[in-house]
Design an enzyme around this catalytic site. Structure first.
Site, short mmCIF file in Angstrom:
data_model
loop_
_atom_site.label_atom_id
_atom_site.label_comp_id
_atom_site.label_asym_id
_atom_site.label_seq_id
_atom_site.Cartn_x
_atom_site.Cartn_y
_atom_site.Cartn_z
N CYS A 2 19.12 -4.76 -50.84
CA CYS A 2 18.82 -3.74 -52.02
C CYS A 2 19.63 -2.51 -51.99
CB CYS A 2 17.14 -3.59 -52.31
SG CYS A 2 16.52 -5.12 -52.74
N ARG A 27 25.02 -4.58 -51.51
CA ARG A 27 23.74 -4.79 -50.64
C ARG A 27 22.80 -6.00 -51.36
NH1 ARG A 27 22.58 -0.71 -47.41
NH2 ARG A 27 20.37 -0.98 -47.54
N TRP A 73 18.39 -7.78 -54.03
CA TRP A 73 18.49 -8.96 -53.21
C TRP A 73 17.12 -9.40 -53.09
CZ3 TRP A 73 16.71 -11.12 -48.58
CH2 TRP A 73 17.47 -12.25 -48.06
N ASN A 99 13.59 -0.62 -51.29
CA ASN A 99 14.30 -1.26 -50.58
C ASN A 99 13.55 -1.53 -49.40
OD1 ASN A 99 17.17 -0.54 -48.53
ND2 ASN A 99 16.29 -2.62 -48.96
N GLY A 100 13.37 -2.93 -48.91
CA GLY A 100 12.41 -3.33 -47.85
C GLY A 100 11.40 -4.19 -48.15
N GLU A 484 33.30 -18.18 -36.00
CA GLU A 484 33.42 -17.09 -36.95
C GLU A 484 34.16 -17.67 -37.99
OE1 GLU A 484 32.19 -14.38 -37.72
OE2 GLU A 484 33.57 -13.29 -38.98
N LYS A 488 32.80 -17.83 -41.92
CA LYS A 488 33.64 -17.28 -42.88
C LYS A 488 33.64 -18.01 -44.00
CE LYS A 488 33.18 -13.79 -42.56
NZ LYS A 488 32.80 -13.01 -41.41
N GLU A 491 30.52 -18.79 -46.12
CA GLU A 491 29.85 -17.69 -46.85
C GLU A 491 30.87 -17.47 -48.10
OE1 GLU A 491 28.79 -13.84 -43.87
OE2 GLU A 491 30.95 -14.69 -43.46
N HIS A 507 29.94 -34.79 -28.47
CA HIS A 507 28.49 -35.10 -28.32
C HIS A 507 27.81 -34.98 -29.62
CE1 HIS A 507 28.79 -34.91 -23.81
NE2 HIS A 507 29.54 -33.88 -24.31
N LYS A 606 25.13 -7.65 -47.67
CA LYS A 606 25.91 -7.07 -46.58
C LYS A 606 25.09 -6.43 -45.43
CE LYS A 606 29.75 -5.21 -45.17
NZ LYS A 606 30.47 -6.42 -44.40
C1 G6P Z 1 25.00 -9.86 -42.77
C2 G6P Z 1 26.30 -9.89 -43.50
C3 G6P Z 1 27.08 -10.22 -42.24
C4 G6P Z 1 27.10 -9.47 -40.95
C5 G6P Z 1 25.51 -9.39 -40.62
C6 G6P Z 1 25.10 -8.47 -39.63
O1 G6P Z 1 24.62 -11.32 -42.85
O2 G6P Z 1 26.62 -10.53 -44.66
O3 G6P Z 1 28.61 -10.01 -42.58
O4 G6P Z 1 27.66 -9.97 -39.90
O5 G6P Z 1 24.78 -9.18 -41.81
O6 G6P Z 1 25.37 -7.32 -40.04
P1 G6P Z 1 25.69 -5.83 -39.11
O7 G6P Z 1 25.76 -4.75 -40.18
O8 G6P Z 1 24.41 -5.79 -38.36
O9 G6P Z 1 26.86 -6.20 -38.35
#
Ligand code: G6P
Length: 611
Positions: A2, A27, A73, A99-100, A484, A488, A491, A507, A606
């Site tokens: 948020c 956010r 969010w 927010n929270g 990773e 990606k 996402e 496995h 994010k």
């Molecule tokens: C969210 C974001 C990711 C990020 C993760 C950890 O899931 O979408 O891109 O890697 O949080 O966030 P941080 O700010 O702690 O790296």
């Protein structure tokens, strides 16, 4: 999660808040709303992105010099107009954004229901607001006092901002666990979840601390703790330019951020690494060098992409420093009653510096005597402040929800820490140390070269965009890159993807392999290369489509692959900083080819400030 924005001063609040919400959309973006004082309390809310709200409000009289705004969010209650913030108190006097998460909201709600309150949303926010409203009415006290009393009962994390119909010259805000920055202007104040909505108006900001309440008037900012004692606001100068948070001609922030990597890695090394002199200067790390060298173990704590950076660092630290390393998901670590001995070193890795699980995990570890190093991107963020020391990644604001440039900067910082410790400890010899410094210094240039092959990756994206599943495989330093790459793709393109250690694939995941499954091998030349080739054979024998990320002239891989992406050679320790870049680009272009909003993928946010 948020985003919150608020304004009080002499200007029109609406355009400032709207623009701020657009900047904070990373956010959360399932609904948005704004409250203003314009002949009474006016609240406007709309499901969907901020642009939907903007469209809805076109042509309305939105004059007000005070206002609050929110982009959501969802946690409690589906995304909808009625669950969107701001919420309005039963008395009609207050509107509030939050927010929270209020963890004991059900109990508070029951108390209010028993008193006859009726709720119009499913949110914890409406509960907290009415709890404050109820206290204010019963005690006939100042709203500030009601907020203070209410927050003493609240369990959870919050930033709240309260707009009061009866006090058009005052906003009240409070924080615990979620971020709040206040921009200090001339006869005006700006409130936001991060500095991006503030930067074009003022560079002077105050980061509000946990358990502080802010009483904000155009010409006055009062901070108090929950015990009603005045605190001195500490004004910090923002070191950020407006251009850093704009797209600068790119179609998406994600693409801009991928292309920024030669510069961001360079910025991260600049002033620290001097390959000619054979030195690395990192004052935070220097201060704790003895403790790190002598640590029985290092625990990397992180979430998401940052956790993958921790996995790469595990390989690097164990190799160069001969220290036992564990890599933990912060959300598991914080609840598991982990064994922490005084002298254990925790490295918290986080782009935002606000991820709730990581923050609480390090606070718990700190209370048990661990030393906390933060590898954080956002300067002044909660994790950086909760750490004993650390090193910023200096990648600049990352706005695309999927992390890219923060990852490579994290790798650069973690590598420098390992090099420093390994060399001091003597587990890394001088010759290899100097060679790695030189190689690290050359990485930005190599990333720039690699980015020239973007058109080829765009073509691959077209070719594979309709696949149902993807498998990503790698070994050693490139195993976390496989994870990773899969993350990606999930996402950004919503294609199911799994990352696996290439050998472990036998496995289980091998059962998925047929002629319709693209399998991405991260197969740059390293000590695992021959083994990776064998795994490639195994996939090929089952008719999987092999896409391999290789170094120039790797004929064995070329013979086994349907498509190859060539990346410059580098020492195996540094190779992930290069091999991850085609993974980012492939996900990006597949997402674009599928017509998706890559900067704001569905359901994601994010900065995850809820657990
Ligand atoms: C969210 C974001 C990711 C990020 C993760 C950890 O899931 O979408 O891109 O890697 O949080 O966030 P941080 O700010 O702690 O790296």
């Amino acid at each position: 999660m948020c985003g919150i924005v608020a304004y009080i001063g002499q200007r029109e609040a609406y355009p400032i808040i709207l623009k701020g919400l657009k900047r904070l959309e990373y956010r959360g973006y399932d609904s948005a709303g704004i409250a203003l004082l314009n002949g009474g309390l006016k609240v406007y809310k709309k499901k969907g992105k901020v642009a939907n709200l903007e469209e809805e409000l076109q042509g309305k009289d939105l004059h007000s010099n005070i206002g609050i705004g929110h982009t959501r969010w969802a946690t409690h209650g589906e995304p909808s107009d009625r669950n969107a913030h701001p919420h309005t108190a039963a008395s009609g006097r207050f509107a509030m954004i939050h927010n929270g998460i209020i963890e004991n909201y059900a109990q508070l709600k029951q108390e209010l229901v028993n008193k006859g309150y009726v709720f119009h949303s499913d949110t914890d926010t409406e509960v907290l607001l009415n709890f404050i409203d109820d206290i204010q009415k019963n005690n006939n006290c100042e709203p500030e006092e009601a907020v203070r009393i209410a927050l003493k009962r609240v369990v959870g994390a919050y930033v709240i901002v309260l707009l009061d119909r009866e006090n058009p010259e005052t906003l009240i805000a409070a924080r615990k666990g979620s971020p709040l920055v206040i921009g200090v202007g001339k006869n005006e104040h700006f409130l936001a979840s991060d500095a991006s909505p503030i930067i074009e108006y003022t560079k002077e900001v105050v980061y509000v601390n946990d358990y502080e309440i802010a009483i904000i008037r155009p010409d006055e900012l009062i901070l108090k703790n929950l015990g009603n004692e005045r605190q001195t606001p500490f004004i910090t100068k923002l070191d950020m330019e407006l251009a850093a948070i704009e797209k600068g001609g790119y179609d998406h922030f994600m693409l801009k951020e991928i292309f920024e990597q030669p510069q961001t890695i360079y910025d991260c090394l600049r002033g620290r690494l001097d390959a000619t002199a054979g030195t690395i200067t990192m004052s935070g790390v220097e201060k704790y060098a003895e403790q790190i060298m002598n640590a029985n173990r290092i625990v990397m704590v992180a979430c998401g992409t940052s956790w993958h950076a921790g996995l790469v660092a595990e390989y690097i630290f164990e190799e160069l420093c001969r220290i036992n390393v564990e890599v933990e998901y912060a959300s598991e670590f914080r609840y598991r009653n982990p064994v922490i001995n005084p002298g254990d070193v925790i490295i918290a890795i986080s782009q935002s510096g606000e991820t709730a699980d990581t923050l609480v995990a390090i606070e718990n570890a700190k209370s048990k005597g661990a030393i906390i190093l933060g590898v954080v991107n956002v300067v002044g963020s909660s994790i950086s402040r909760a750490s004993h020391a650390g090193a910023y990644t200096h990648a600049g604001p990352e706005i695309g929800v999927a992390s890219t440039k923060a990852f490579t900067a994290q790798l650069a910082v973690l590598t420098m820490i390992a090099l420093t410790i390994g060399y001091k400890k003597g587990t890394l010899g001088q010759q290899r140390y100097l060679q790695l410094l030189k190689e690290l210094e050359a990485i930005p240039e190599k990333v720039a070269t690699l980015l020239q092959s973007v058109d080829q990756i765009k073509n691959l994206a077209e070719k594979y965009k309709d696949a149902q599943d993807f498998l990503y495989l790698g070994r050693g330093y490139n195993f976390p890159v496989a994870l990773e790459g899969a993350l990606k793709l999930k996402e950004i393109s919503y294609i199911h993807a799994e990352g696996y250690p290439a050998a472990e694939m036998k496995h289980g995941p091998i059962a998925l392999v047929d002629e319709s499954l693209p399998v991405v091998f991260i197969a740059t030349k390293d000590s695992y290369h021959e083994k990776v080739i064998s795994n490639m054979q195994e996939i090929k024998a089952r008719k999987g489509m092999v896409i391999s990320v290789i170094n120039e002239g790797d004929e064995q891989s070329i013979a086994l692959s349907n498509d190859v992406i060539v990346v410059p050679e580098a020492d195996e320790i540094l190779a992930p900083m290069l091999s991850v870049i085609p993974m980012q680009l492939l996900a990006y272009y597949i997402g674009v080819a599928r017509g998706l909003d890559v900067d704001k993928p569905r359901n994601l946010a994010k900065s995850v400030t809820v657990e």
